[in-house]
Design a protein around this motif. Structure first.
Motif, mmCIF file in Angstrom:
data_model
loop_
_atom_site.group_PDB
_atom_site.id
_atom_site.type_symbol
_atom_site.label_atom_id
_atom_site.label_comp_id
_atom_site.label_asym_id
_atom_site.label_seq_id
_atom_site.Cartn_x
_atom_site.Cartn_y
_atom_site.Cartn_z
ATOM 1 N N HIS A 195 16.089 -3.374 19.903
ATOM 2 C CA HIS A 195 14.938 -4.047 19.308
ATOM 3 C C HIS A 195 14.885 -3.701 17.820
ATOM 4 N N LEU A 196 14.878 -4.728 16.953
ATOM 5 C CA LEU A 196 14.952 -4.504 15.510
ATOM 6 C C LEU A 196 13.634 -4.842 14.818
ATOM 7 N N HIS A 197 13.160 -3.920 13.977
ATOM 8 C CA HIS A 197 12.026 -4.159 13.086
ATOM 9 C C HIS A 197 12.579 -4.146 11.658
ATOM 10 N N VAL A 198 12.239 -5.162 10.873
ATOM 11 C CA VAL A 198 12.697 -5.226 9.494
ATOM 12 C C VAL A 198 11.476 -5.249 8.584
ATOM 13 N N ASP A 199 11.495 -4.401 7.541
ATOM 14 C CA ASP A 199 10.317 -4.212 6.693
ATOM 15 C C ASP A 199 10.426 -4.931 5.357
ATOM 16 N N LEU A 200 9.279 -5.453 4.896
ATOM 17 C CA LEU A 200 9.118 -5.988 3.552
ATOM 18 C C LEU A 200 7.890 -5.342 2.927
ATOM 19 N N ILE A 201 7.889 -5.198 1.602
ATOM 20 C CA ILE A 201 6.719 -4.678 0.888
ATOM 21 C C ILE A 201 6.327 -5.681 -0.185
ATOM 22 N N ALA A 202 5.091 -6.148 -0.141
ATOM 23 C CA ALA A 202 4.559 -7.043 -1.167
ATOM 24 C C ALA A 202 3.883 -6.222 -2.254
ATOM 25 N N GLY A 203 4.018 -6.655 -3.490
ATOM 26 C CA GLY A 203 3.346 -5.990 -4.607
ATOM 27 C C GLY A 203 4.217 -5.047 -5.398
ATOM 28 N N LEU A 204 5.530 -5.058 -5.159
ATOM 29 C CA LEU A 204 6.439 -4.189 -5.905
ATOM 30 C C LEU A 204 6.649 -4.726 -7.328
ATOM 31 N N PRO A 205 7.086 -3.878 -8.252
ATOM 32 C CA PRO A 205 7.304 -4.336 -9.634
ATOM 33 C C PRO A 205 8.296 -5.492 -9.699
ATOM 34 N N HIS A 206 8.013 -6.442 -10.566
ATOM 35 C CA HIS A 206 8.879 -7.590 -10.854
ATOM 36 C C HIS A 206 8.950 -8.595 -9.703
ATOM 37 N N ASP A 207 8.200 -8.366 -8.647
ATOM 38 C CA ASP A 207 8.222 -9.296 -7.522
ATOM 39 C C ASP A 207 7.013 -10.218 -7.614
ATOM 40 N N THR A 208 7.242 -11.483 -7.946
ATOM 41 C CA THR A 208 6.180 -12.470 -8.007
ATOM 42 C C THR A 208 5.999 -13.101 -6.632
ATOM 43 N N TYR A 209 4.989 -13.943 -6.527
ATOM 44 C CA TYR A 209 4.776 -14.673 -5.273
ATOM 45 C C TYR A 209 6.003 -15.517 -4.937
ATOM 46 N N ASN A 221 15.674 -14.915 8.430
ATOM 47 C CA ASN A 221 16.961 -15.423 8.923
ATOM 48 C C ASN A 221 17.853 -14.333 9.510
ATOM 49 N N LEU A 222 17.418 -13.071 9.432
ATOM 50 C CA LEU A 222 18.164 -11.997 10.084
ATOM 51 C C LEU A 222 17.939 -11.996 11.594
ATOM 52 N N ASP A 223 16.910 -12.716 12.031
ATOM 53 C CA ASP A 223 16.632 -12.880 13.459
ATOM 54 C C ASP A 223 16.295 -11.564 14.150
ATOM 55 N N ALA A 224 15.570 -10.694 13.446
ATOM 56 C CA ALA A 224 15.083 -9.457 14.059
ATOM 57 C C ALA A 224 13.894 -9.779 14.973
ATOM 58 N N GLU A 225 13.580 -8.854 15.875
ATOM 59 C CA GLU A 225 12.459 -9.084 16.787
ATOM 60 C C GLU A 225 11.112 -8.984 16.085
ATOM 61 N N MET A 226 11.043 -8.212 15.004
ATOM 62 C CA MET A 226 9.766 -8.051 14.308
ATOM 63 C C MET A 226 9.984 -7.958 12.808
ATOM 64 N N ILE A 227 9.121 -8.626 12.048
ATOM 65 C CA ILE A 227 9.088 -8.489 10.587
ATOM 66 C C ILE A 227 7.786 -7.784 10.232
ATOM 67 N N GLN A 228 7.896 -6.610 9.659
ATOM 68 C CA GLN A 228 6.711 -5.841 9.275
ATOM 69 C C GLN A 228 6.437 -6.083 7.795
ATOM 70 N N LEU A 229 5.384 -6.826 7.517
ATOM 71 C CA LEU A 229 5.009 -7.133 6.139
ATOM 72 C C LEU A 229 3.950 -6.137 5.689
ATOM 73 N N GLY A 230 4.358 -5.219 4.807
ATOM 74 C CA GLY A 230 3.438 -4.215 4.291
ATOM 75 C C GLY A 230 3.057 -4.512 2.848
ATOM 76 N N PHE A 231 2.085 -3.772 2.339
ATOM 77 C CA PHE A 231 1.599 -3.955 0.979
ATOM 78 C C PHE A 231 1.671 -2.621 0.244
ATOM 79 N N LEU A 232 2.161 -2.678 -0.979
ATOM 80 C CA LEU A 232 2.421 -1.468 -1.752
ATOM 81 C C LEU A 232 1.180 -0.583 -1.841
ATOM 82 N N LYS A 233 1.396 0.714 -1.679
ATOM 83 C CA LYS A 233 0.339 1.706 -1.845
ATOM 84 C C LYS A 233 0.715 2.624 -3.008
#
Length: 435
Positions: A195-209, A221-233
């Motif tokens: 079972h694969l979880h793949v993480d993303l972080i929104a709000g990092l430097p130089h990353d626009t919408y 498109n990696l077809d993982a079972e879960m995409i964990q969308l987190g927000f920068l702290k």
């Protein structure tokens, strides 16, 4: 420090501030424990037998990487428990009734001989109904590791893989290196028994919408079972906490210290991503809409992000984001969303939505959009042929449905499917098909 504090006077303990004769004293920082095997096993025998579902464990401390947003980047070097000690500890988990053991090692797969030694021990002592979760760097897997992972029993291992961003300027800014082609190759090569979880972080430097969209679509498109969308702290002591003025960070000054905006992404855009995150949990991470959502995206959108953005806006406009929803309601809202968009191919979409709905388990009731086409007499004949102990048991553990579109092969034609509801999964049996 705590162990020392229990056995020494406070004026002999490093890392503790104290008053002595009304004078402030501090003896300096405590040195890290070098021999981690000295640290006792964190759980008592009683705790292991209390049917706790999730327990946490670490086999290393520290991290060799320097991601600017992470507190572990402050540590210098990595310290290890001995392999024998780790094996001994893991055997205690295997012998207990715990269901999930989450390794909190910052990057588990640092030394190949070591992590393969741990995994081999787990395979040699396999038991059902337990899962081990690891945070890994998929960039550094080689063919030998990929082949080894194919031998792991289904559900025994669970991986969390941090991608965070694919924007080159962002990766350079946060001291992170992703070899995107190799990362994609390795993740797709990891067998579906894990079972694969793949993480993303929104709000990092130089990353626009706009650039975040690219990262989302890459991960989807990696077809993982879960995409964990987190927000920068913004965590005190990290490199990024010293870049607040440079990147004009606005953030919560109380836990969880999450960002509200920066010079690259606005508050409104982060709110849109928050709404999208909820749709991601509903329509992807739940794994309950694999066929219907895939059909919508394939036939109506250029990218997955556009669909999740669109359905999030539908929820917002209809005041659906701030209320809880039962799973049937989430199905119904997807049907209403489809109608609202006036997409073509509604008849085929409903067939896929029916398939997803029946994959949930034996239906207690059917939504109004679900028009069953099954032949009840034929269903009864099939039940009799299966040699169940009773018809009541058979009807409870199965469902039968006719589809006017071959939803399993994605081609025109009718198909009849018997759904067998097993304890942990649903098995599909094709009874008949016409092309």
């Amino acid at each position: 420090v705590l162990l020392n504090f229990l056995t020494k006077p406070v004026n002999e303990v490093r890392g503790v501030a104290f008053l002595e004769n009304d004078e402030f004293k501090y003896l300096g920082d405590e040195f890290p424990i070098e021999n981690l095997d000295e640290i006792p096993f964190p759980y008592t025998e009683k705790e292991l037998k209390e049917n706790i579902k999730i327990l946490y464990y670490e086999s290393t401390r520290g991290c060799p990487f320097s991601c600017s947003y992470c507190l572990s980047s402050i540590d210098k070097g990595v310290r290890y428990w001995s392999l024998e000690r780790v094996k001994e500890d893991l055997s205690k988990f295997i012998d207990s009734g715990v269901e999930l053991v989450k390794f909190v090692d910052r990057t588990f797969n640092l030394r190949k001989d070591r992590y393969l030694g741990i995994w081999s021990h787990l395979l040699e002592n396999y038991r059902e109904n337990i899962t081990f979760h690891f945070e890994i760097n998929a960039n550094i897997f080689d063919d030998e590791v990929i082949e080894f992972l194919k031998t792991v029993p289904e559900g025994y291992f669970q991986f969390e893989i941090g991608v965070q961003s694919i924007n080159k300027d962002t990766m350079n800014s946060i001291n992170r290196r992703n070899l995107l082609e190799r990362l994609e190759k390795n993740i797709k090569a990891i067998s579906k028994n894990i079972h694969l979880h793949v993480d993303l972080i929104a709000g990092l430097p130089h990353d626009t919408y706009e650039t975040f969209k690219d990262s989302f679509n890459y991960v989807y498109n990696l077809d993982a079972e879960m995409i964990q969308l987190g927000f920068l702290k913004i965590l005190n002591g990290t490199k990024i906490s010293r870049e607040i003025e440079e990147y004009d960070y606005k953030y919560m000054e109380f836990p969880p210290y999450e960002i509200l905006s920066n010079s690259f992404i606005s508050y409104g855009e982060l709110v849109k991503l928050k709404n999208l995150e909820k749709m991601l949990d509903y329509y992807y991470n739940s794994e309950k809409f694999k066929h219907s959502v895939n059909y919508i995206i394939k036939n109506n959108y250029s990218t997955p992000f556009e669909f999740f953005e669109d359905v999030a806006e539908y929820y917002r406009k209809n005041n659906l984001l701030t209320v809880g929803h039962k799973i049937v309601s989430i199905f119904n809202h997807l049907m209403k969303f489809y109608n609202n968009k006036n997409f073509e191919g509604k008849e085929i979409f409903i067939e896929y939505l029916k398939l997803d709905y029946l994959m949930l388990g034996k239906p207690g009731s059917y939504p109004e959009w679900f028009e069953s086409k099954k032949d009840k007499e034929r269903y009864n004949e099939i039940i009799i042929s299966k040699n169940y102990t009773s018809s009541r048991e058979a009807y409870k553990k199965t469902e039968f449905e006719k589809f006017n579109y071959n939803v399993l092969e994605n081609i025109d034609g009718e198909i009849e499917i018997l759904f067998n509801y097993m304890p942990k999964k649903v098995e599909l049996e094709v009874v008949s098909e016409k092309k």
